[in-house]
Each structure stands twice: as structure tokens, then as C-alpha cells.
Design a protein around this motif. Structure first.
Motif, short mmCIF file in Angstrom:
data_model
loop_
_atom_site.label_atom_id
_atom_site.label_comp_id
_atom_site.label_asym_id
_atom_site.label_seq_id
_atom_site.Cartn_x
_atom_site.Cartn_y
_atom_site.Cartn_z
N VAL A 1 19.39 28.82 46.87
CA VAL A 1 18.40 27.78 47.18
C VAL A 1 18.70 27.16 48.54
O VAL A 1 19.85 26.86 48.86
CB VAL A 1 18.41 26.68 46.10
N ALA A 2 17.64 26.99 49.33
CA ALA A 2 17.74 26.26 50.59
C ALA A 2 16.86 25.02 50.48
O ALA A 2 15.67 25.12 50.14
CB ALA A 2 17.29 27.13 51.76
N ALA B 1 21.21 18.01 47.43
CA ALA B 1 22.10 18.78 48.29
C ALA B 1 23.57 18.38 48.11
O ALA B 1 24.47 19.11 48.56
CB ALA B 1 21.70 18.59 49.75
N GLU B 2 23.82 17.25 47.44
CA GLU B 2 25.20 16.82 47.22
C GLU B 2 25.87 17.58 46.09
O GLU B 2 27.09 17.50 45.91
CB GLU B 2 25.22 15.32 46.93
N ARG B 3 25.11 18.29 45.30
CA ARG B 3 25.69 19.04 44.18
C ARG B 3 26.31 20.36 44.65
O ARG B 3 25.98 20.87 45.73
CB ARG B 3 24.61 19.32 43.13
N GLU B 4 27.18 20.90 43.83
CA GLU B 4 27.78 22.20 44.14
C GLU B 4 26.89 23.34 43.70
O GLU B 4 26.85 24.40 44.34
CB GLU B 4 29.16 22.32 43.47
N ARG B 5 26.17 23.16 42.58
CA ARG B 5 25.24 24.15 42.05
C ARG B 5 24.03 23.44 41.48
O ARG B 5 24.09 22.24 41.19
CB ARG B 5 25.90 25.01 40.96
N LEU C 1 22.59 25.04 51.35
CA LEU C 1 22.45 26.28 50.59
C LEU C 1 23.27 26.14 49.31
O LEU C 1 24.49 25.92 49.37
CB LEU C 1 22.94 27.48 51.40
N LEU C 2 22.61 26.28 48.17
CA LEU C 2 23.29 26.08 46.90
C LEU C 2 22.98 27.23 45.95
O LEU C 2 21.82 27.66 45.83
CB LEU C 2 22.84 24.76 46.26
N PRO C 3 23.99 27.71 45.23
CA PRO C 3 23.74 28.73 44.21
C PRO C 3 23.14 28.10 42.96
O PRO C 3 23.21 26.89 42.76
CB PRO C 3 25.13 29.29 43.93
#
Length: 300
Positions: A166-167, A175-179, A257-259
Motif C-alpha cells: 500500500v502507498a 502511515a504510522e503503523r507498521e502494517r 509504503l506499508l505491507p
């Protein structure tokens, strides 16, 4: 005047015997005599003095012999160069690629069997439709292609599955999360290519959203990934999905960018070839495809 007449003249001049010249040329003596006489008529001069026992060069024949040898030497050089160019062309593999293959292209080249190491590769960066058409027309030997499941008249070798990430704007609270869970994005507009442009990507992402319990809110269709990312990074509301190989082109200051948690959303990358591809080359590429597929799967 024909080149074979020059060839016959030089052979007789060096052998000073029509019979030996014919043996050297692997043809009958009458043919040699006939072509030499025809050459003499075309030149309007006699090249040999003939008697029942001896053959000698006339002064004109002696003067023309070095020129004849140079002509034959040039012909040999011409033929040799043509053969080298043909061999080089046969060993050149023309491949259509996208601009976002990154390390995956190196993975594919590394996966080629050692006996294919002498092959020279030429790469052309083209849009997906053009890549397929160039392979069909024979102007490309193969093309990397994603976003399709079949291509009439072509073979598709599976290379790998791209897990999309995810972008979204770096300033967004998510956006502060890791996933992320896909459902976390339900309130944000999805920026993605329209179904008519990339039906496999569109249907895959929409199906994943529905499986996560929501109907995606579609924003303006994405024409080019870089334009969409620039819009999102400049403060435009929305999110999109990015192939892992394209992440190195993303600005880390403006885009996060987050998985995704759970089962990844994947798009398959193929190598497209003509159905009548050379069997030896097909075997080589099939082996390389298997190896790179195992490598990419191992990274996951």
C-alpha cells in the motif's frame, strides 16, 4: 561478368592447367574452359596462351591476376562477416520490459542456465500492449508482462507473483503503523488504473476489498503510477498499490509504503513468447523461470 568467372580465372592461373583447376573447383573441365573463354570475350582480351601441352598467362593475364585474387579475398571477407553477423543475431535475445522491474530482472538473468551465458540481451522499455504486439510480430523474442492471464498466439511462462504494498500519504495517521489491514483503507479513495486499462489488477484489488468487507471508494483513475504517487504525495487524499519492484522510485518523505496483514494481494508476472518458439530456447527459459520463481517465493 560473374564472380565465378574470376574464381575460375584465378584457379587456372595458379594451376596453369585446366584439368587441375577443375579438380580444385570440384567441377567439370568443360565448364571451366567455357567460363574462362566467356570472360575473355567480355573483357575483349586473351588471358591465357593455350597450346596442346602448356597453358601460360598472357601479359594481360599476369597483370590482372593480383586484382582477381583481391576480389576473391574481398568475397571471402564479405561471406565471413555475414556469417558472424548471422551468428550474433541468433545469439541476441530481444526482450520487452517495463520500467519497474528492478532487481527482478537481475534475478531472471542470474537464473539462466550456464549454457545460455553467451546469449546477448537487448532490452526495450515499452508499454504492455506494445510489448505483446512486438512479440507476436517477431520483433521481440520475449516480453515481461503482468496484468493478463492469457494472450492468444503466445506462450506465458510464470516468473513470479508480486505481493502488492500500500502507498498512502506519509502525513496520514495510518502511515504510522507498521502494517495495515485492507479494511483500514475503506474510507479512503482508491487510486488505480481503470478496468479497461488493467482488468486483472482492477478485478484482483476490488475482489480483495470485497473479501475484506467493503466496496472500495474509487478515486480518479490512475493513468501513470508516477503521476498518481506524485498526486498522493502532494497531499491528495487516497491510496494505491505498488509493485515491490517499483518501491525504489517512491519518495520516502511524502509517501508511506506499508505491507498488508493476512493473505497478500498478488499479481503474476509472465514471460511472453511466441507459441512456435525455438525448442532449445524455450527449454532454457522455462528452466530459468522455474528457478527465479523459487527464489522469489523463498524471499516471501
Amino acid at each position: 561478368m560473374e564472380l565465378r568467372q574470376i574464381q575460375y580465372f584465378v584457379a587456372v592461373a595458379e594451376e596453369l592447367h585446366f584439368g587441375r583447376a577443375a579438380e580444385r573447383l570440384h567441377i567439370g573441365q568443360p565448364a571451366v574452359s567455357q567460363q574462362v573463354r566467356r570472360l575473355e570475350r567480355e573483357l575483349g582480351t586473351q588471358l591465357f596462351d593455350r597450346s596442346s601441352r602448356t597453358v601460360t598467362l598472357t601479359p594481360v593475364g599476369r597483370a590482372l591476376l593480383p586484382e582477381g585474387r583481391e576480389l576473391l579475398k574481398a568475397l571471402d571477407s564479405f561471406a565471413s562477416k555475414a556469417q558472424r553477423l548471422a551468428a550474433q543475431s541468433a545469439a541476441t535475445f530481444r526482450v520487452g520490459i517495463s520500467s519497474a522491474l528492478g532487481q527482478r530482472l537481475d534475478d531472471f538473468l542470474d537464473a539462466l542456465p550456464r549454457h545460455g551465458a553467451d546469449t546477448r540481451f537487448e532490452f526495450q522499455t515499452l508499454d504492455a500492449h506494445t510489448r505483446l504486439e512486438e512479440v507476436r510480430a517477431g520483433r521481440l523474442d520475449a516480453a515481461f508482462i503482468r496484468g493478463i492471464e492469457r494472450a492468444p498466439g503466445l506462450l506465458l511462462l510464470t516468473l513470479w507473483y508480486d505481493p502488492l504494498v500500500v502507498a498512502l500519504p506519509a502525513a496520514h495517521p495510518l502511515a504510522e503503523r507498521e502494517r495495515l489491514d485492507l479494511a483500514d483503507l475503506a474510507e479512503l479513495p482508491l487510486r488505480i488504473a481503470g478496468r479497461g486499462e488493467n482488468p486483472v489488477l482492477f478485478d484482483t484489488v476490488v475482489a480483495a476489498c470485497r473479501a475484506a468487507g467493503f466496496e472500495p471508494l474509487l478515486g480518479p483513475p490512475s493513468a501513470r503510477l508516477q503521476d498518481t504517487l506524485a498526486d498522493i504525495g502532494a497531499g491528495g487524499s487516497g491510496w494505491t498499490l505498488v509493485y515491490p519492484t517499483a518501491t525504489n522510485t517512491v519518495s520516502s518523505r511524502r509517501i508511506a509504503l506499508l505491507p498488508l496483514n493476512g493473505e497478500p494481494i498478488t499479481i503474476r508476472m509472465f514471460l511472453a513468447l511466441q507459441e512456435n518458439a525455438d525448442p532449445a530456447r524455450l527449454e532454457l527459459l522455462t528452466a530459468a523461470s522455474r528457478q527465479v520463481r523459487r527464489k522469489v517465493a523463498g524471499e516471501g
